[in-house]
Design a protein around this motif. Structure first.
Motif, PDB file in Angstrom:
ATOM      1  N   TRP A 100      23.079  28.634   1.077  1.00 57.26           N
ATOM      2  CA  TRP A 100      21.756  28.533   0.461  1.00 57.26           C
ATOM      3  C   TRP A 100      20.975  29.829   0.646  1.00 57.26           C
ATOM      4  CZ3 TRP A 100      16.564  28.894   1.014  1.00 57.26           C
ATOM      5  CH2 TRP A 100      15.787  28.236   0.059  1.00 57.26           C
ATOM      6  N   PRO A 101      20.263  30.334  -0.373  1.00 56.21           N
ATOM      7  CA  PRO A 101      20.047  29.772  -1.719  1.00 56.21           C
ATOM      8  C   PRO A 101      21.092  30.197  -2.752  1.00 56.21           C
ATOM      9  CG  PRO A 101      18.685  31.703  -1.443  1.00 56.21           C
ATOM     10  CD  PRO A 101      19.444  31.547  -0.145  1.00 56.21           C
ATOM     11  N   MET A 112       8.191  34.213   5.878  1.00 55.05           N
ATOM     12  CA  MET A 112       8.400  33.085   4.952  1.00 55.05           C
ATOM     13  C   MET A 112       8.856  33.598   3.582  1.00 55.05           C
ATOM     14  SD  MET A 112       5.219  30.680   6.258  1.00 55.05           S
ATOM     15  CE  MET A 112       3.993  31.971   6.371  1.00 55.05           C
ATOM     16  N   HIS A 113      10.082  34.100   3.568  1.00 50.56           N
ATOM     17  CA  HIS A 113      10.572  34.903   2.441  1.00 50.56           C
ATOM     18  C   HIS A 113      11.116  34.088   1.263  1.00 50.56           C
ATOM     19  CE1 HIS A 113      14.936  35.115   4.267  1.00 50.56           C
ATOM     20  NE2 HIS A 113      14.366  33.930   4.448  1.00 50.56           N
ATOM     21  N   HIS A 114      11.168  32.770   1.384  1.00 55.62           N
ATOM     22  CA  HIS A 114      11.674  31.970   0.262  1.00 55.62           C
ATOM     23  C   HIS A 114      10.570  31.501  -0.690  1.00 55.62           C
ATOM     24  CE1 HIS A 114      15.633  32.033   1.890  1.00 55.62           C
ATOM     25  NE2 HIS A 114      15.317  31.353   2.978  1.00 55.62           N
ATOM     26  N   ALA A 115       9.311  31.594  -0.289  1.00 55.41           N
ATOM     27  CA  ALA A 115       8.214  31.168  -1.165  1.00 55.41           C
ATOM     28  C   ALA A 115       8.212  32.003  -2.432  1.00 55.41           C
ATOM     29  CB  ALA A 115       6.878  31.297  -0.436  1.00 55.41           C
ATOM     30  N   ARG A 116       8.125  31.322  -3.567  1.00 50.27           N
ATOM     31  CA  ARG A 116       8.276  31.967  -4.865  1.00 50.27           C
ATOM     32  C   ARG A 116       6.934  32.110  -5.574  1.00 50.27           C
ATOM     33  NH1 ARG A 116      13.756  28.463  -6.284  1.00 50.27           N
ATOM     34  NH2 ARG A 116      14.940  29.267  -4.496  1.00 50.27           N
ATOM     35  N   TYR A 117       6.995  32.613  -6.793  1.00 48.94           N
ATOM     36  CA  TYR A 117       5.772  32.894  -7.543  1.00 48.94           C
ATOM     37  C   TYR A 117       4.927  31.641  -7.746  1.00 48.94           C
ATOM     38  CZ  TYR A 117       2.774  34.214 -11.486  1.00 48.94           C
ATOM     39  OH  TYR A 117       1.701  34.435 -12.308  1.00 48.94           O
ATOM     40  N   ASP A 118       5.541  30.541  -8.154  1.00 46.90           N
ATOM     41  CA  ASP A 118       4.768  29.357  -8.496  1.00 46.90           C
ATOM     42  C   ASP A 118       5.140  28.126  -7.684  1.00 46.90           C
ATOM     43  OD1 ASP A 118       7.253  28.908  -9.549  1.00 46.90           O
ATOM     44  OD2 ASP A 118       6.612  28.741 -11.638  1.00 46.90           O
ATOM     45  N   SER A 119       5.803  28.316  -6.540  1.00 46.72           N
ATOM     46  CA  SER A 119       6.145  27.168  -5.691  1.00 46.72           C
ATOM     47  C   SER A 119       6.608  27.641  -4.329  1.00 46.72           C
ATOM     48  CB  SER A 119       7.253  26.326  -6.343  1.00 46.72           C
ATOM     49  OG  SER A 119       8.492  27.023  -6.297  1.00 46.72           O
ATOM     50  N   GLY A 120       6.552  26.717  -3.378  1.00 45.68           N
ATOM     51  CA  GLY A 120       7.193  26.956  -2.110  1.00 45.68           C
ATOM     52  C   GLY A 120       8.669  26.621  -2.223  1.00 45.68           C
ATOM     53  N   ALA A 121       9.459  27.056  -1.251  1.00 42.82           N
ATOM     54  CA  ALA A 121      10.888  26.754  -1.231  1.00 42.82           C
ATOM     55  C   ALA A 121      11.434  27.042   0.163  1.00 42.82           C
ATOM     56  CB  ALA A 121      11.652  27.605  -2.259  1.00 42.82           C
ATOM     57  N   GLY A 122      12.480  26.319   0.535  1.00 44.16           N
ATOM     58  CA  GLY A 122      13.151  26.610   1.796  1.00 44.16           C
ATOM     59  C   GLY A 122      12.247  26.605   3.007  1.00 44.16           C
ATOM     60  N   PHE A 123      11.320  25.640   3.078  1.00 39.06           N
ATOM     61  CA  PHE A 123      10.370  25.508   4.188  1.00 39.06           C
ATOM     62  C   PHE A 123       9.355  26.651   4.242  1.00 39.06           C
ATOM     63  CE2 PHE A 123      13.434  22.813   7.055  1.00 39.06           C
ATOM     64  CZ  PHE A 123      13.599  21.926   6.002  1.00 39.06           C
ATOM     65  N   CYS A 124       9.206  27.372   3.149  1.00 38.91           N
ATOM     66  CA  CYS A 124       8.248  28.482   3.068  1.00 38.91           C
ATOM     67  C   CYS A 124       7.240  28.160   1.959  1.00 38.91           C
ATOM     68  CB  CYS A 124       8.953  29.796   2.764  1.00 38.91           C
ATOM     69  SG  CYS A 124      10.251  30.272   3.938  1.00 38.91           S
ATOM     70  N   PRO A 139      23.347  24.665  10.133  1.00 40.86           N
ATOM     71  CA  PRO A 139      24.623  24.546   9.416  1.00 40.86           C
ATOM     72  C   PRO A 139      24.744  25.493   8.225  1.00 40.86           C
ATOM     73  CG  PRO A 139      23.783  22.373   9.959  1.00 40.86           C
ATOM     74  CD  PRO A 139      22.689  23.350  10.300  1.00 40.86           C
ATOM     75  N   SER A 140      23.632  25.765   7.540  1.00 38.98           N
ATOM     76  CA  SER A 140      23.717  26.577   6.323  1.00 38.98           C
ATOM     77  C   SER A 140      23.915  28.060   6.595  1.00 38.98           C
ATOM     78  CB  SER A 140      22.455  26.382   5.468  1.00 38.98           C
ATOM     79  OG  SER A 140      21.326  26.948   6.087  1.00 38.98           O
TER      80      SER A 140
END
Length: 363
Positions: free
Chosen positions: A235-236, A168-180, A307-308
């Motif tokens: 994306w991203p 789940m490599h899109h999860a960031r420091y202060d939020s989730g992102a990209g289904f992670c 698609p992405s």
């Protein structure tokens, strides 16, 4: 060599009213393919509980704790996940609401389980990544622990575990992102470091999409080196996302080694990856890491249906060559490795990992 799988880790999105059209039976398809091939060296571990038993982990420690998550993520974000903000964070991460506040691909009335329960499965996915790392370390020829051996050291069994989950490599420091929602990669690495099991780690990201959350979380950490080979566009890194991007935050944070691949560069994909691995080795200053985590996304595959990821379409033999390039590089340097299933979408997404594992495990 170990394969880690647990059927309880299936997200089962429709149960929560989430209408994301993911037909993901990759794990079962990989297992079925390997079973037909009858590969003796494969030792499947069919539950996280069995893995914890193998590692003699005390009952009270068999989970990813709030403290584990806080080693990677912002304190306010962690507080939201363990409080009243959880549902909001899930809706944001899985993009279940549009800019006008209307539900998108989400029908709460059709749910048979509360959305908040999805967090339990996500934490179990993270726990699986940690266990896979422990299994790779525990099943190498030499005793586990912090190593300071030179990169040239060889070892017939450096330790290998393929986890049919995680990434789940899109999860960031202060939020989730990209289904992670959570970054299992960094959470696992930081727990291993806190337990004194490793002092350094490489993260090698082969997913079609840039490992932007991992790069952000690892930035400035001297114990972690990151490599990401990904689509140059899409994306991203698409114009819409970049237009709202903040400098020093994902997706603009650079990995230690970034290899953007355009449609025109695909013929040189494997050679560019090989050069990137040598660059990663150089950045290590002559010392091998204690562990490598490989984010083994299958979405660069030409039959992938997302698609992405259309700007990166590798034939099956190139996907296998990609993985074997990384596998051989790590094996030849006696570096234990944990491999995560990561991205891969549609009816054929099981093929790259299944064919790679067949090649690795066939005598």
């Amino acid at each position: 060599m170990i394969l880690l799988y647990d059927p309880a880790l299936d997200m089962r999105f429709p149960d929560y009213g989430i209408q994301i059209p993911i037909r993901d039976r990759r794990a079962l398809a990989v297992l079925e393919y390997l079973k037909k091939k009858i590969i003796p060296p494969m030792r499947p571990v069919h539950s996280l509980a069995s893995a914890a038993d193998m590692l003699s982990i005390p009952e009270g420690d068999r989970h990813i704790s709030r403290e584990d998550i806080a080693r990677a993520h912002d304190a306010n974000f962690v507080a939201a996940l363990f409080g009243e903000g959880l549902e909001k964070e899930l809706i944001k991460t899985y993009e279940l609401m549009d800019e006008q506040g209307r539900f998108r691909r989400y029908s709460p009335g059709d749910a048979v389980r509360p959305l908040s329960e999805l967090f339990t499965t996500i934490r179990a996915q993270v726990w699986g990544t940690y266990l896979a790392c422990r299994l790779a370390l525990a099943h190498r020829s030499k005793p586990s622990g912090v190593s300071s051996e030179p990169l040239s050291t060889n070892n017939s069994n450096p330790g290998f575990c393929y986890y049919l989950g995680g990434g789940m490599h899109h999860a960031r420091y202060d939020s989730g992102a990209g289904f992670c929602l959570l970054n299992d990669i960094i959470i696992a690495a930081r727990r291993l470091k806190a337990e004194g099991l490793i002092s350094s780690i490489w993260i090698i990201d082969l997913d079609a999409h840039k490992g932007d959350g991992t790069a952000e979380l690892a930035s400035g950490d001297p114990c972690i080196l990151t490599l990401s080979i990904h689509m140059a566009l899409g994306w991203p890194l698409d114009p819409e996302t970049l237009a709202h991007a903040v400098p020093s935050r994902a997706p603009l944070v650079a990995s230690d080694v970034d290899i953007p691949v355009s449609k025109e560069d695909q013929a040189s994909y494997v050679s560019r990856l090989a050069s990137g691995l040598l660059q990663l080795e150089m950045l290590s200053g002559g010392k091998k890491p204690d562990l490598a985590i490989v984010v083994d996304g299958a979405d660069p595959y030409e039959k992938d249906e997302l698609p992405s990821s259309v700007d990166l379409q590798l034939p099956l033999d190139t996907c296998v060559k990609r993985d074997m390039t990384v596998f051989s590089f790590l094996r030849d340097r006696a570096i234990p490795s944990t491999w995560l299933l990561a991205g891969g979408y549609g009816d054929y997404a099981w093929e790259p990992p299944a064919h790679f594992l067949t090649k690795v495990l066939t005598p």
